[in-house]
Design a protein around this motif. Structure first.
Motif, mmCIF file in Angstrom:
data_model
loop_
_atom_site.group_PDB
_atom_site.id
_atom_site.type_symbol
_atom_site.label_atom_id
_atom_site.label_comp_id
_atom_site.label_asym_id
_atom_site.label_seq_id
_atom_site.Cartn_x
_atom_site.Cartn_y
_atom_site.Cartn_z
ATOM 1 N N TYR A 55 48.044 -8.229 35.628
ATOM 2 C CA TYR A 55 49.206 -9.024 35.240
ATOM 3 C C TYR A 55 49.807 -8.466 33.956
ATOM 4 O O TYR A 55 49.082 -8.079 33.033
ATOM 5 N N GLY A 56 51.127 -8.453 33.873
ATOM 6 C CA GLY A 56 51.793 -8.118 32.627
ATOM 7 C C GLY A 56 51.810 -9.323 31.705
ATOM 8 O O GLY A 56 51.486 -10.449 32.104
ATOM 9 N N LYS A 102 39.729 -9.470 32.009
ATOM 10 C CA LYS A 102 40.204 -8.924 30.733
ATOM 11 C C LYS A 102 41.522 -9.592 30.374
ATOM 12 O O LYS A 102 42.399 -9.717 31.219
ATOM 13 N N GLY A 103 41.638 -10.032 29.133
ATOM 14 C CA GLY A 103 42.892 -10.616 28.691
ATOM 15 C C GLY A 103 42.760 -12.043 28.196
ATOM 16 O O GLY A 103 41.658 -12.569 28.046
ATOM 17 N N LYS A 104 43.922 -12.661 27.967
ATOM 18 C CA LYS A 104 43.983 -14.042 27.491
ATOM 19 C C LYS A 104 45.044 -14.792 28.273
ATOM 20 O O LYS A 104 46.107 -14.240 28.586
ATOM 21 N N VAL A 105 44.758 -16.046 28.555
ATOM 22 C CA VAL A 105 45.635 -16.874 29.389
ATOM 23 C C VAL A 105 45.866 -18.216 28.715
ATOM 24 O O VAL A 105 44.919 -18.833 28.215
ATOM 25 N N SER A 119 46.642 -8.448 31.374
ATOM 26 C CA SER A 119 45.346 -8.988 31.772
ATOM 27 C C SER A 119 44.933 -8.497 33.152
ATOM 28 O O SER A 119 45.783 -8.108 33.959
ATOM 29 N N VAL A 120 43.630 -8.524 33.374
ATOM 30 C CA VAL A 120 43.077 -8.246 34.697
ATOM 31 C C VAL A 120 42.363 -9.515 35.144
ATOM 32 O O VAL A 120 41.432 -9.978 34.475
ATOM 33 N N ILE A 121 42.807 -10.086 36.243
ATOM 34 C CA ILE A 121 42.301 -11.383 36.693
ATOM 35 C C ILE A 121 41.916 -11.304 38.163
ATOM 36 O O ILE A 121 42.668 -10.773 38.983
ATOM 37 N N SER A 122 40.740 -11.828 38.469
ATOM 38 C CA SER A 122 40.262 -11.847 39.851
ATOM 39 C C SER A 122 40.420 -13.234 40.446
ATOM 40 O O SER A 122 40.119 -14.241 39.804
ATOM 41 N N PHE A 123 40.882 -13.263 41.677
ATOM 42 C CA PHE A 123 41.095 -14.512 42.409
ATOM 43 C C PHE A 123 39.981 -14.702 43.430
ATOM 44 O O PHE A 123 39.624 -13.772 44.159
ATOM 45 N N ILE A 124 39.398 -15.901 43.464
ATOM 46 C CA ILE A 124 38.399 -16.255 44.473
ATOM 47 C C ILE A 124 38.992 -17.361 45.348
ATOM 48 O O ILE A 124 39.273 -18.456 44.849
ATOM 49 N N PRO A 125 39.223 -17.112 46.635
ATOM 50 C CA PRO A 125 39.815 -18.130 47.510
ATOM 51 C C PRO A 125 38.982 -19.417 47.533
ATOM 52 O O PRO A 125 37.750 -19.373 47.414
#
Length: 238
Positions: free
Chosen positions: A40-41, A61-64, A108-114
């Motif tokens: 994500y940008g 990785k990152g902040k949300v 950021s790098v974000i992983s989605f779990i269905p």
């Protein structure tokens, strides 16, 4: 500098980073095998308040920022989630829509779990439900603390608290010996504190003149943490 004994940082941080730590190997493999990684940008929305909860998100990785928007379109930032934290699982557990929105504060790098994969592991697991319950209980404490602070503390105290909490967030990914830089827009800082941009700029200028912090552009670094803690109100209370 450690905040131990000086500032109750645990009252301001969720503990979702511990949920997936040291899970039984089969559960860990099952969950992580279904993760769909996405980059994500800065400023990209991950999910919106009121949307159907389709799954949970793991911040690799990152902040949300987690936030809600009022009737005037103004954001209220509820929480800043860091690398290693989970977001979006409240809605899955409650079988409701997402109760807030989430957007990145930096690349950021974000992983989605269905949802289906997460709930399947949850139903089989002995460890995961207990951890989720513990994390949710602590989050209730954090949110109750935040409400109390908004109700009883001045804007200057709230800004001091926000800066202390953000310093810890950015400290987590700062290399030893490097200056801890808070990299956040003034509007996001205002939305955390619950005030206007002009108040944030004015108080930051006061803090800078007092030698508590320095700034360059949107970057802020704290030079006198103890004085900032005193101004937050916590130092006075010991």
């Amino acid at each position: 500098m450690s905040l131990a004994g000086l500032f109750p940082i645990d009252k301001w941080n969720f503990k979702s980073h511990s949920i997936l730590n040291n899970l039984p190997e089969d559960e860990h493999t099952d969950l992580f095998s279904h993760m769909q990684e996405q980059r994500y940008g800065k400023g990209e929305v991950i999910f919106r308040e009121g949307a159907v909860a389709s799954g949970i998100f793991f911040i690799k990785k990152g902040k949300v920022k987690k936030y809600q928007v009022d009737q005037t379109g103004r954001e209220q930032i509820i929480y800043v989630a860091n690398t290693g934290e989970l977001i979006g699982y409240h809605a899955i557990l409650a079988e409701e829509y997402y109760p807030d929105s989430a957007a990145t504060l930096e690349e950021s790098v974000i992983s989605f779990i269905p949802k289906e994969d997460f709930t399947a592991v949850l139903e089989r697991s002995i460890v995961l439900p207990r951890r989720l319950l513990k994390a949710l209980s602590h989050e209730f404490t954090v949110l109750t603390n935040s409400i109390s602070v908004f109700a009883h503390r001045s804007v200057k105290e709230r800004l001091a608290i926000a800066l202390i909490v953000l310093r810890e967030k950015f400290k987590a990914e700062t290399l030893p010996g490097e200056e801890i830089m808070i990299n956040l827009s003034r509007s996001d800082l205002a939305n955390m504190v619950g005030t206007g941009n002009e108040n944030i700029v004015r108080i930051l200028t006061e803090f800078k003149a007092a030698g508590i912090l320095n700034s360059q552009g949107r970057k802020i670094w704290i030079t006198d943490v103890k004085e900032l803690i005193r101004l937050s109100g916590y130092g006075i209370q010991g």
